[in-house]
Design an enzyme around this catalytic site. Structure first.
Site, PDB file in Angstrom:
ATOM      1  N   ASP A   5       0.834  -1.191   0.000  1.00 29.38           N
ATOM      2  CA  ASP A   5       0.000   0.000   0.000  1.00 29.38           C
ATOM      3  C   ASP A   5       0.878   1.254   0.000  1.00 29.38           C
ATOM      4  O   ASP A   5       2.111   1.148   0.051  1.00 29.38           O
ATOM      5  CB  ASP A   5      -0.921  -0.050   1.228  1.00 29.38           C
TER       6      ASP A   5
ATOM      7  N   ASP B  29     -10.554   2.872  -3.556  1.00 30.13           N
ATOM      8  CA  ASP B  29     -11.028   1.667  -2.866  1.00 30.13           C
ATOM      9  C   ASP B  29     -12.487   1.378  -3.202  1.00 30.13           C
ATOM     10  O   ASP B  29     -13.320   2.285  -3.220  1.00 30.13           O
ATOM     11  CB  ASP B  29     -10.987   1.874  -1.351  1.00 30.13           C
TER      12      ASP B  29
HETATM   13  C1  GLA Z   1      -6.040   1.243   1.581  1.00 28.53           C
HETATM   14  C2  GLA Z   1      -6.171   0.212   0.465  1.00 28.53           C
HETATM   15  C3  GLA Z   1      -7.242  -0.796   0.820  1.00 28.53           C
HETATM   16  C4  GLA Z   1      -6.908  -1.455   2.135  1.00 28.53           C
HETATM   17  C5  GLA Z   1      -6.722  -0.405   3.226  1.00 28.53           C
HETATM   18  C6  GLA Z   1      -6.190  -1.018   4.490  1.00 28.53           C
HETATM   19  O1  GLA Z   1      -7.182   2.044   1.684  1.00 28.53           O
HETATM   20  O2  GLA Z   1      -6.447   0.807  -0.764  1.00 28.53           O
HETATM   21  O3  GLA Z   1      -7.367  -1.766  -0.199  1.00 28.53           O
HETATM   22  O4  GLA Z   1      -5.737  -2.209   1.990  1.00 28.53           O
HETATM   23  O5  GLA Z   1      -5.798   0.606   2.827  1.00 28.53           O
HETATM   24  O6  GLA Z   1      -5.989  -0.071   5.499  1.00 28.53           O
END
Ligand code: GLA
Length: 415
Positions: free
Chosen positions: A158, A219
């Site tokens: 990430d 997301d």
């Molecule tokens: C980000 C990522 C998600 C998830 C969260 C976890 O938002 O894009 O897919 O992994 O972090 O905290």
């Protein structure tokens, strides 16, 4: 390392335009990822069945192995955020000892014993998005070695709590560090999503060199609106994004919501069909212990999976948009997949068209198989008009095979 320079290898590099050659993910990865459904639930006292813990991953592993998932290709069991406990006195990452008492190597062994692969999550930055210890530039190599030592098979990296400059150094550095461990570890990079997802800020040539898949955009959340906003962004930029995908390097529009709370039956089928057209990774994020037979049918449709996993690995495109939309994806052996998609919310829509109107070559004959009903239309000429009835927020999906050795020449057909 994994790279063995040789004449053949260099030739392959030239032919493929320098892409990551760890040999992994020749087709989009399939499996299960904890985040969308289970988030950062660390309250094991209150909610022992659903908190992020070894129990959750072992129970999902059992379901993947026993309920037909693994045998259809859903082999990745992927941990997301909130597993980390801290670093030990040598600086090595350790999992939360209450929730993962037997450690990650134990979970990896458990997954492997069931014919599955284990994925893990870290963040290129000071902290993960939920505030757990991240990988900084000085711990990249150590963390890569830790994951390889645990026999992890995939890393999602990430990008929270870092600068653009740190990410620009960190992602290539992690890719090289994973390679140097000698263990094949698929590398999922969230980097582009933190830079707006588009060139010139995102260098996709470099990305394809160092990552097996990448999150381009926001997301996903448990709603149809979220699915549509992601789809819209991918379609709006399809001229840029579509050519990037191919064996070993995939665009990732994020997890499947099927089995959760936000999508209707038609919307669930639509996400599955549209993600398949996008050659997307198929990461379910749902409770496999309680999923309904109807949702299992959507996720376990063999022809759908065959299309998603087509060895050519060509991402599909939207080829038509008026009141309804048509998506086309080229497949091996001159086959193709078509998705007819309606955003209407009033009633089933009767869409009248022909393959010729959708720019298929003239005077060709096809067999069309409906992916959800199994119904086959044989001997469909490009010029034949047909009607598909598309439910609100729904799709009709076809697998189209050209009929070979037709003993009819174009001249005869025109007579
Ligand atoms: C980000 C990522 C998600 C998830 C969260 C976890 O938002 O894009 O897919 O992994 O972090 O905290």
């Amino acid at each position: 390392g994994l790279l063995r320079p040789s004449g053949m290898f260099l030739l392959a590099l030239v032919a493929q335009g320098l892409t990551l050659e760890n040999g992994l993910l020749r087709t989009p990865p399939m499996g299960w990822l904890a985040w969308e459904r289970f988030r950062c639930n660390i309250h094991c006292d209150e909610d022992p069945k659903n908190c992020i813990s070894e129990r959750l991953f072992m129970e999902m592993a059992d379901r993947l192995a026993q309920d037909g998932w693994r045998d259809l290709g859903y082999v990745y069991l992927n941990i997301d955020d909130c597993w980390i406990g801290g670093r030990d006195d040598k600086g090595r990452l350790v999992p939360d000892s209450k929730r993962f008492p037997r450690g990650i190597a134990f979970l990896a062994d458990y997954a492997h014993s069931l014919g599955l692969k284990l994925g893990i999550y870290e963040d290129m930055g000071n902290m993960t998005c939920m505030g757990f210890p991240g990988t900084t530039l000085d711990t990249v190599e150590l963390d890569a070695q830790t994951f390889a030592g645990w026999k992890v098979d995939m890393l999602k990296m990430d990008g929270c709590f870092s600068t653009s400059e740190e990410r620009a150094q960190g992602y290539p550095k992690m890719s090289a560090a994973l390679n140097a461990t000698g263990r094949p570890i698929a590398f999922s990079c969230s980097w582009p999503a933190y830079e707006g997802g588009l060139p010139p800020k995102v260098n996709y040539t470099l990305l394809a060199n160092i990552c097996n898949l990448w999150r381009n955009y926001d997301d996903i959340q448990d709603s149809w609106n979220s699915v549509l906003s992601i789809l819209d962004w991918f379609v709006k930029h399809q001229d840029i994004l579509q050519p990037l995908a191919g064996p070993g390097h995939w665009n990732d529009p994020d997890m499947l919501l099927i089995g959760n709370f936000g999508l209707s039956f038609e919307e669930s089928r639509s996400q599955m069909a549209l993600w398949t057209m996008l050659a997307a990774p198929l990461f379910m994020s749902t409770d496999l212990r309680t999923i309904t037979p109807q949702n299992m049918d959507i996720l376990q449709n063999p022809l759908m999976i065959k299309i998603n996993q087509d060895p050519l690995g060509i991402q599909g495109r939207r080829i038509y948009e008026v009141l309804e939309e048509v998506y086309k994806r080229p497949l091996t052996n001159e086959a193709s997949a078509l998705v007819f998609f309606s955003r209407r919310t009033d009633m089933p829509y009767h869409f009248h068209t022909s393959l010729a109107k959708l720019n298929f070559p003239r005077a060709k004959v096809y067999d069309a198989q409906n992916i959800f009903s199994g119904e086959i239309i044989s001997g469909l000429w490009s010029e034949n008009n047909f009607t598909v009835v598309i439910n609100p927020s729904g799709v009709v999906m076809w697998y189209l095979n050209p009929v070979k050795n037709m003993d009819i020449s174009e001249t005869m057909y025109q007579l």
